[in-house]
Design a protein around this motif. Structure first.
Motif, PDB file in Angstrom:
ATOM      1  N   MET A 243       0.822  -1.207   0.000  1.00 47.43           N
ATOM      2  CA  MET A 243       0.000   0.000   0.000  1.00 47.43           C
ATOM      3  C   MET A 243       0.856   1.256   0.000  1.00 47.43           C
ATOM      4  O   MET A 243       0.587   2.214  -0.708  1.00 47.43           O
ATOM      5  N   LYS A 244       1.951   1.175   0.839  1.00 48.98           N
ATOM      6  CA  LYS A 244       2.856   2.319   0.866  1.00 48.98           C
ATOM      7  C   LYS A 244       3.496   2.536  -0.500  1.00 48.98           C
ATOM      8  O   LYS A 244       3.678   3.658  -0.943  1.00 48.98           O
ATOM      9  N   GLY A 245       3.878   1.428  -1.140  1.00 44.40           N
ATOM     10  CA  GLY A 245       4.500   1.547  -2.461  1.00 44.40           C
ATOM     11  C   GLY A 245       3.566   2.196  -3.459  1.00 44.40           C
ATOM     12  O   GLY A 245       3.971   3.006  -4.293  1.00 44.40           O
ATOM     13  N   GLY A 246       2.272   1.837  -3.386  1.00 42.71           N
ATOM     14  CA  GLY A 246       1.305   2.448  -4.294  1.00 42.71           C
ATOM     15  C   GLY A 246       1.166   3.939  -4.072  1.00 42.71           C
ATOM     16  O   GLY A 246       1.011   4.715  -5.026  1.00 42.71           O
ATOM     17  N   SER A 247       1.238   4.374  -2.851  1.00 41.54           N
ATOM     18  CA  SER A 247       1.153   5.805  -2.554  1.00 41.54           C
ATOM     19  C   SER A 247       2.322   6.567  -3.147  1.00 41.54           C
ATOM     20  O   SER A 247       2.175   7.663  -3.699  1.00 41.54           O
ATOM     21  N   TRP A 248       3.521   5.966  -3.041  1.00 39.89           N
ATOM     22  CA  TRP A 248       4.706   6.604  -3.599  1.00 39.89           C
ATOM     23  C   TRP A 248       4.616   6.685  -5.120  1.00 39.89           C
ATOM     24  O   TRP A 248       4.979   7.703  -5.724  1.00 39.89           O
TER      25      TRP A 248
ATOM     26  N   PHE B 120       1.897   6.852  -6.896  1.00 40.70           N
ATOM     27  CA  PHE B 120       0.898   7.876  -7.210  1.00 40.70           C
ATOM     28  C   PHE B 120       1.490   9.274  -7.024  1.00 40.70           C
ATOM     29  O   PHE B 120       1.291  10.167  -7.864  1.00 40.70           O
ATOM     30  N   ALA B 121       2.229   9.467  -5.919  1.00 43.36           N
ATOM     31  CA  ALA B 121       2.808  10.781  -5.653  1.00 43.36           C
ATOM     32  C   ALA B 121       3.825  11.171  -6.713  1.00 43.36           C
ATOM     33  O   ALA B 121       3.860  12.319  -7.184  1.00 43.36           O
ATOM     34  N   ILE B 122       4.673  10.208  -7.116  1.00 44.04           N
ATOM     35  CA  ILE B 122       5.686  10.493  -8.137  1.00 44.04           C
ATOM     36  C   ILE B 122       5.029  10.788  -9.483  1.00 44.04           C
ATOM     37  O   ILE B 122       5.427  11.706 -10.213  1.00 44.04           O
TER      38      ILE B 122
ATOM     39  N   LEU C 263       3.545  14.234  -9.321  1.00 43.74           N
ATOM     40  CA  LEU C 263       4.611  15.233  -9.395  1.00 43.74           C
ATOM     41  C   LEU C 263       5.109  15.390 -10.828  1.00 43.74           C
ATOM     42  O   LEU C 263       5.329  16.501 -11.318  1.00 43.74           O
ATOM     43  N   GLY C 264       5.281  14.255 -11.516  1.00 43.49           N
ATOM     44  CA  GLY C 264       5.732  14.323 -12.908  1.00 43.49           C
ATOM     45  C   GLY C 264       4.725  15.015 -13.802  1.00 43.49           C
ATOM     46  O   GLY C 264       5.081  15.809 -14.676  1.00 43.49           O
ATOM     47  N   LEU C 265       3.431  14.714 -13.585  1.00 41.66           N
ATOM     48  CA  LEU C 265       2.381  15.353 -14.372  1.00 41.66           C
ATOM     49  C   LEU C 265       2.344  16.853 -14.106  1.00 41.66           C
ATOM     50  O   LEU C 265       2.235  17.660 -15.035  1.00 41.66           O
TER      51      LEU C 265
END
Length: 301
Positions: free
Chosen positions: A1-6, A8-10, A13-15
């Motif tokens: 779950m934590k990996g999915g959050s990262w 999504f955040a990255i 940020l890229g978008l």
């Protein structure tokens, strides 16, 4: 779950970064541009195109002319120089002053040049050198102007007197920069070929003026009519063998005239603060025997 959050955040940020770089920053930098003033005369630039030229821009777009022609003149640098435009009353002192600041010239050449002004004394020097030489010549009673000649292969081809800048496209909706040059750049075609008849004939049959051209003929922008009295002024002056035959004339449709009006409105000649262009008034001779006027002369059809 934590990996999915990262992830999504990255991704977010890229978008956001791509949106900032491609949309927001250009809008902040260029989106609020307004008309500027030419230098040194302070004329408002650019002036909105006349209505017929605006209609012609739509014809240009609908015909896809931007797929084979660009409208963006590039520049590699400038050559700063000095030209004498008024010799004053003491020609002997002026000749000596010119030989002091430009010892590469022969005395007889300078003596002839000061009697046939303007004369490009220096070309391709630093602004400081041009300014110092200007003071020396003006001390001799002459009037000298610092010249700025844009450099680059596109100026040598006569595609424009200077590079294209954002304000050149202020009234264009949409901006048709183009990305391919199957044909020549058209940013300055209105200065290069101002003759309406030449452009109309070129649309009818590009081979007449440009043998070997890859441009297709746009004959559907014209009407072929029986020759009659009242139509001679509108008919194209075609060379023998290029028309529809004896007894017939070729008359431009409104779309053809509008397209030509648009092409004639395309000019990259105004001298702006960010792209100065200063030639000696009235033409003249450059330090390399007309180098300073090559770009201007090459704009003639």
């Amino acid at each position: 779950m934590k990996g999915g959050s990262w992830v999504f955040a990255i991704a977010l940020l890229g978008l956001a970064a791509s949106w900032y770089g491609s949309v927001l920053y250009p809008q902040v930098q260029l989106g609020r541009q307004t008309e500027t003033r030419t230098v040194p005369d302070g004329q408002l630039y650019p002036v909105a195109r006349p209505g017929l030229a605006v209609q012609g821009g739509e014809v240009y777009r609908s015909e896809g002319c931007y797929t084979c022609h660009s409208q963006q003149v590039r520049q590699e640098g400038v050559a700063v120089g000095l030209a004498v435009t008024d010799a004053g009353t003491n020609l002997t002192e002026l000749v000596e002053a010119i030989l002091t600041v430009a010892p590469q010239w022969e005395r007889t050449r300078v003596a002839h040049a000061v009697a046939n002004l303007p004369f490009q004394v220096l070309d391709g020097v630093s602004p400081a050198e041009a300014g110092a030489a200007q003071k020396q010549l003006e001390a001799a009673g002459a009037r000298a102007v610092i010249t700025v000649r844009p450099l680059g292969p596109e100026m040598e081809r006569g595609w424009g007197l200077r590079r294209s800048v954002a304000v050149d496209y202020l009234w264009d909706r949409p901006v048709m920069l183009g990305s391919v040059r199957v044909g020549p750049d058209l940013a300055g075609v209105g200065s290069r070929i101002p003759d309406e008849q030449w452009l109309l004939v070129h649309l009818w049959d590009p081979q007449i003026h440009s043998p070997g051209s890859m441009m297709p003929p746009y004959r559907y922008l014209f009407e072929v009519r029986p020759q009659g009295e009242g139509e001679a002024a509108d008919a194209l002056a075609l060379p023998e063998g290029a028309g529809p035959g004896p007894g017939w004339v070729v008359v431009p449709r409104p779309e053809a005239r509008a397209l030509v009006a648009y092409l004639r409105s395309l000019q990259v000649t105004a001298s702006l603060f960010e792209t100065p262009v200063v030639f000696p008034p009235g033409g003249g001779t450059a330090a390399g025997e007309t180098q300073g006027q090559e770009a201007a002369q090459s704009l003639q059809p």
